[in-house]
Design a protein around this motif. Structure first.
Motif, PDB file in Angstrom:
ATOM      1  N   VAL A   4       0.852  -1.186   0.000  1.00  0.00           N
ATOM      2  CA  VAL A   4       0.000   0.000   0.000  1.00  0.00           C
ATOM      3  C   VAL A   4       0.891   1.239   0.000  1.00  0.00           C
ATOM      4  CG1 VAL A   4      -1.803   1.296   1.210  1.00  0.00           C
ATOM      5  CG2 VAL A   4      -1.813  -1.213   1.269  1.00  0.00           C
ATOM      6  N   LEU A   5       0.550   2.177  -0.868  1.00  0.00           N
ATOM      7  CA  LEU A   5       1.219   3.470  -0.889  1.00  0.00           C
ATOM      8  C   LEU A   5       0.210   4.526  -0.480  1.00  0.00           C
ATOM      9  CD1 LEU A   5       3.779   5.149  -1.656  1.00  0.00           C
ATOM     10  CD2 LEU A   5       2.692   5.518  -3.884  1.00  0.00           C
ATOM     11  N   GLY A   6       0.501   5.243   0.608  1.00  0.00           N
ATOM     12  CA  GLY A   6      -0.364   6.319   1.069  1.00  0.00           C
ATOM     13  C   GLY A   6       0.239   7.664   0.696  1.00  0.00           C
ATOM     14  N   VAL A   7      -0.491   8.440  -0.099  1.00  0.00           N
ATOM     15  CA  VAL A   7      -0.010   9.750  -0.520  1.00  0.00           C
ATOM     16  C   VAL A   7      -0.617  10.795   0.421  1.00  0.00           C
ATOM     17  CG1 VAL A   7       0.105  11.439  -2.393  1.00  0.00           C
ATOM     18  CG2 VAL A   7       0.167   8.981  -2.911  1.00  0.00           C
ATOM     19  N   MET A   8       0.220  11.381   1.266  1.00  0.00           N
ATOM     20  CA  MET A   8      -0.255  12.311   2.290  1.00  0.00           C
ATOM     21  C   MET A   8      -0.566  13.670   1.666  1.00  0.00           C
ATOM     22  SD  MET A   8       2.237  11.440   5.528  1.00  0.00           S
ATOM     23  CE  MET A   8       3.727  11.867   4.625  1.00  0.00           C
ATOM     24  N   VAL A   9      -1.772  14.139   1.890  1.00  0.00           N
ATOM     25  CA  VAL A   9      -2.193  15.418   1.337  1.00  0.00           C
ATOM     26  C   VAL A   9      -2.380  16.480   2.418  1.00  0.00           C
ATOM     27  CG1 VAL A   9      -3.323  14.278  -0.599  1.00  0.00           C
ATOM     28  CG2 VAL A   9      -4.648  14.833   1.434  1.00  0.00           C
ATOM     29  N   GLY A  10      -2.265  16.099   3.681  1.00  0.00           N
ATOM     30  CA  GLY A  10      -2.459  17.048   4.776  1.00  0.00           C
ATOM     31  C   GLY A  10      -1.436  16.847   5.864  1.00  0.00           C
ATOM     32  N   ALA A  11      -1.895  16.954   7.116  1.00  0.00           N
ATOM     33  CA  ALA A  11      -1.005  16.821   8.270  1.00  0.00           C
ATOM     34  C   ALA A  11      -0.582  15.363   8.456  1.00  0.00           C
ATOM     35  CB  ALA A  11      -1.712  17.334   9.521  1.00  0.00           C
ATOM     36  N   PRO A  70      -9.747  17.289  -6.535  1.00  0.00           N
ATOM     37  CA  PRO A  70      -8.509  18.032  -6.789  1.00  0.00           C
ATOM     38  C   PRO A  70      -7.582  18.141  -5.595  1.00  0.00           C
ATOM     39  CG  PRO A  70     -10.374  19.535  -6.571  1.00  0.00           C
ATOM     40  CD  PRO A  70     -10.944  18.151  -6.599  1.00  0.00           C
ATOM     41  N   ILE A  71      -8.103  17.950  -4.376  1.00  0.00           N
ATOM     42  CA  ILE A  71      -7.272  18.092  -3.179  1.00  0.00           C
ATOM     43  C   ILE A  71      -6.809  16.739  -2.659  1.00  0.00           C
ATOM     44  CG2 ILE A  71      -7.359  18.798  -0.741  1.00  0.00           C
ATOM     45  CD1 ILE A  71      -8.902  21.224  -1.575  1.00  0.00           C
ATOM     46  N   TYR A  72      -7.519  15.674  -2.971  1.00  0.00           N
ATOM     47  CA  TYR A  72      -7.162  14.347  -2.463  1.00  0.00           C
ATOM     48  C   TYR A  72      -6.672  13.426  -3.590  1.00  0.00           C
ATOM     49  CZ  TYR A  72      -9.069  15.666   2.073  1.00  0.00           C
ATOM     50  OH  TYR A  72      -9.267  16.279   3.284  1.00  0.00           O
ATOM     51  N   GLU A  73      -7.603  12.719  -4.253  1.00  0.00           N
ATOM     52  CA  GLU A  73      -7.206  11.672  -5.199  1.00  0.00           C
ATOM     53  C   GLU A  73      -6.320  12.171  -6.338  1.00  0.00           C
ATOM     54  OE1 GLU A  73     -10.152   9.817  -2.759  1.00  0.00           O
ATOM     55  OE2 GLU A  73     -10.018  11.795  -3.684  1.00  0.00           O
ATOM     56  N   ALA A  74      -6.567  13.379  -6.834  1.00  0.00           N
ATOM     57  CA  ALA A  74      -5.786  13.871  -7.979  1.00  0.00           C
ATOM     58  C   ALA A  74      -4.304  13.996  -7.639  1.00  0.00           C
ATOM     59  CB  ALA A  74      -6.333  15.214  -8.452  1.00  0.00           C
ATOM     60  N   LYS A  75      -3.977  14.147  -6.366  1.00  0.00           N
ATOM     61  CA  LYS A  75      -2.573  14.287  -5.964  1.00  0.00           C
ATOM     62  C   LYS A  75      -1.823  12.953  -5.970  1.00  0.00           C
ATOM     63  CE  LYS A  75      -3.418  18.526  -3.366  1.00  0.00           C
ATOM     64  NZ  LYS A  75      -3.527  19.197  -2.058  1.00  0.00           N
ATOM     65  N   THR A  76      -2.552  11.865  -6.197  1.00  0.00           N
ATOM     66  CA  THR A  76      -1.890  10.552  -6.293  1.00  0.00           C
ATOM     67  C   THR A  76      -1.433  10.249  -7.715  1.00  0.00           C
ATOM     68  OG1 THR A  76      -3.908   9.293  -6.803  1.00  0.00           O
ATOM     69  CG2 THR A  76      -3.417   9.685  -4.468  1.00  0.00           C
ATOM     70  N   LEU A  77      -1.903  11.020  -8.700  1.00  0.00           N
ATOM     71  CA  LEU A  77      -1.633  10.691 -10.105  1.00  0.00           C
ATOM     72  C   LEU A  77      -0.150  10.516 -10.424  1.00  0.00           C
ATOM     73  CD1 LEU A  77      -4.302  12.878 -11.969  1.00  0.00           C
ATOM     74  CD2 LEU A  77      -4.288  10.397 -11.656  1.00  0.00           C
ATOM     75  N   PRO A  78       0.748  11.383  -9.935  1.00  0.00           N
ATOM     76  CA  PRO A  78       2.173  11.199 -10.279  1.00  0.00           C
ATOM     77  C   PRO A  78       2.773   9.908  -9.732  1.00  0.00           C
ATOM     78  CG  PRO A  78       1.762  13.427  -9.473  1.00  0.00           C
ATOM     79  CD  PRO A  78       0.534  12.625  -9.177  1.00  0.00           C
ATOM     80  N   PHE A  79       2.088   9.267  -8.787  1.00  0.00           N
ATOM     81  CA  PHE A  79       2.650   8.088  -8.130  1.00  0.00           C
ATOM     82  C   PHE A  79       2.119   6.779  -8.709  1.00  0.00           C
ATOM     83  CE2 PHE A  79       2.658  11.617  -5.175  1.00  0.00           C
ATOM     84  CZ  PHE A  79       3.935  11.584  -4.633  1.00  0.00           C
TER      85      PHE A  79
END
Length: 503
Positions: A250-257, A300-309
């Motif tokens: 599992v890869l978790g992409v952190m978008v906040g704290a 745009p703030i959550y799932e979209a930030k995983t795209l590069p990974f």
């Protein structure tokens, strides 16, 4: 659907009629989006009592799957394909305009609260968090009040959506999240009929509900990628993997704290061995530069930030999507119509530049549409077949590889009563153009006067009255590759229920 449409029509008057209809169609689309885009509304309580409060004759169809309320289990949300990726579509769980696993958790919290006598849901959230809109939508669906505590500042689409759903917005001097959460907790404690909906849906029940969604993940998933905000959804996924015996990275992409504190509390004790956490590289409040995965719109703030990974073989776990992102993704694009002969007009179009073809040509000379000698309805059967072959050849040329072409056709009778087989005409033309028939369906048409004509025609010549047309689907290339290229599609599952001891 936000797709471009390019149509060719021989008659100027038909184009004028099409263009005159566009404002009507645009208004209908806008009304559908404003009405929640087909979203469901949930009402809690005894069925007879709830139905008794509704206007007479106000629904078109009824479904029932007892027990409707309360329930302690939810249906599995689907897994779709986008190219070489899987996508877990938890965003298909919908209440009002809110979508996703957080909505499921909130609905469970709220249903239990209402059953215990609560009338008000109180929550806290940032101005850009979907939390407040989720609580507002769920409260409205259950007939409850909602109160959201947020930092000071201009209203965001999320706050406006919450207010539109009936929530009372209480703003406080901007500070850390824990300050806003404390204010919400205090407000809930001051009322006997209020219940706090925890920030981030931080409850063991939320973890458990998410963990159950692991059940339908495909066996060949190589890695799960999930956006991580509070960490509660990730905790649920990890518990689902543990309980199902699945050993999937599992890869978790952190978008906040930093979510470690909540993961220590809610995830399996060895969660650090199960997941790799990486920062998204963007500030929480910043929108990702790209928000599309194929045709799928991402938050745009959550799932979209995983795209590069993402990499081939991954499963992207879509936790949800805010209503404002859903609305903005459905952009109206005016269609383009070209007046002229399709064969000639398509000859000027660049090859392999279209994704799909749709057509409903005249049915030989069944109806005469004009006196134009180019009009197919004015041609002899042999001339018609030859003209269709030329047109379909151009259709095949302008279609991209791995694309579908759909034609609605109908066979007719010549003056001797013999059938002019339009299906054969289209299939021969499509095969010559490099397209293979992959689906055929019957399109039923109103019986109308056919019921009165049926007996006479059958007695005199054993002629059957025609009450159907045909929908023919062809593919240029691979239909599997075409489906992967087009991306995910959602289905509504119909579940059979027992009746008199039988299914």
């Amino acid at each position: 659907m936000g797709r471009e449409y390019f149509g060719i029509e021989l008659r100027a008057e038909q184009i004028e009629a099409n263009e005159a209809m566009m404002p009507v169609v645009r208004d209908a689309v806008a009304a559908q989006l404003a009405d929640g885009d087909g979203s469901a509304t949930w009402v809690a309580g005894p069925v007879a009592e709830a139905l008794g409060a509704l206007p007479d004759e106000s629904f078109d169809i009824a479904f029932s799957e007892p027990p409707a309320y309360p329930t302690d289990e939810w249906h599995l949300t689907p897994v779709d394909r986008v190219g070489a990726l899987y996508v877990k579509r938890d965003d298909t769980f919908v209440v009002g305009e809110s979508r996703g696993g957080k909505v499921r958790s909130c609905l469970d919290i709220a249903m239990r609260a209402k059953e215990a006598g609560a009338r008000v849901l109180v929550t806290a959230g940032s101005r850009q968090s979907p939390q407040v809109a989720i609580v507002a939508d769920v409260a409205a669906a259950l007939g409850l009040e909602a109160e959201a505590h947020v930092p000071e500042g201009a209203f965001t689409p999320e706050l406006s959506a919450a207010q539109a759903a009936g929530a009372r917005i209480v703003q406080h001097k901007a500070g850390h999240n824990n300050v806003i959460v404390a204010r919400a907790r205090e407000a809930a404690a001051e009322r006997d009929d209020a219940v706090e909906v925890p920030f981030g849906m931080e409850t063991p029940v939320a973890v458990d509900l998410t963990s159950r969604q692991v059940e339908n993940l495909p066996a060949d998933v190589e890695r799960i990628v999930i956006p991580v905000g509070s960490g509660m959804s990730l905790a649920g996924v990890l518990w689902g993997l543990r309980r199902s015996g699945r050993d999937v990275p599992v890869l978790g992409v952190m978008v906040g704290a930093d979510p470690e504190q909540r993961l220590d509390k809610y995830a399996p004790a060895d969660w650090r061995e199960m997941v790799e956490l990486v920062p998204s590289g963007l500030d929480y409040h910043d929108h990702a530069p790209e928000t599309k995965l194929g045709p799928l719109s991402l938050d745009p703030i959550y799932e979209a930030k995983t795209l590069p990974f993402l990499r081939d073989g991954d499963l992207l776990w879509v936790v949800g999507i805010r209503g404002s992102a859903v609305r903005s993704s459905a952009e109206w694009i005016d269609p383009t119509w070209i007046e002229g002969d399709s064969t000639i007009a398509l000859a000027d179009v660049e090859g392999e530049s279209f994704d799909m073809a749709l057509g409903c040509p005249p049915y030989y000379d069944l109806e005469s549409y004009s006196d134009d000698p180019r009009d197919l309805s004015n041609l002899s059967p042999a001339e018609f077949d030859a003209a269709m072959a030329r047109t379909v050849a151009q259709v095949g040329r302008v279609l991209r590889d791995d694309s579908f072409a759909v034609f609605v056709v109908g066979s007719v009778r010549d003056k001797k009563g013999h059938i002019l087989d339009m299906r054969r005409c289209m299939s021969q033309a499509c095969e010559a153009a490099g397209m293979a028939l992959v689906n055929d369906a019957v399109l039923l048409t109103p019986v109308g006067s056919a019921a009165m004509r049926a007996a006479r025609g059958f007695r005199g010549s054993r002629t059957l009255a025609r009450v159907h047309q045909e929908v023919l689907v062809y593919v240029k290339g691979s239909r599997k590759a075409a489906a992967d290229r087009l991306g995910p599609v959602s289905f509504a599952a119909v579940r059979e229920v027992e009746k008199d001891g039988e299914e």
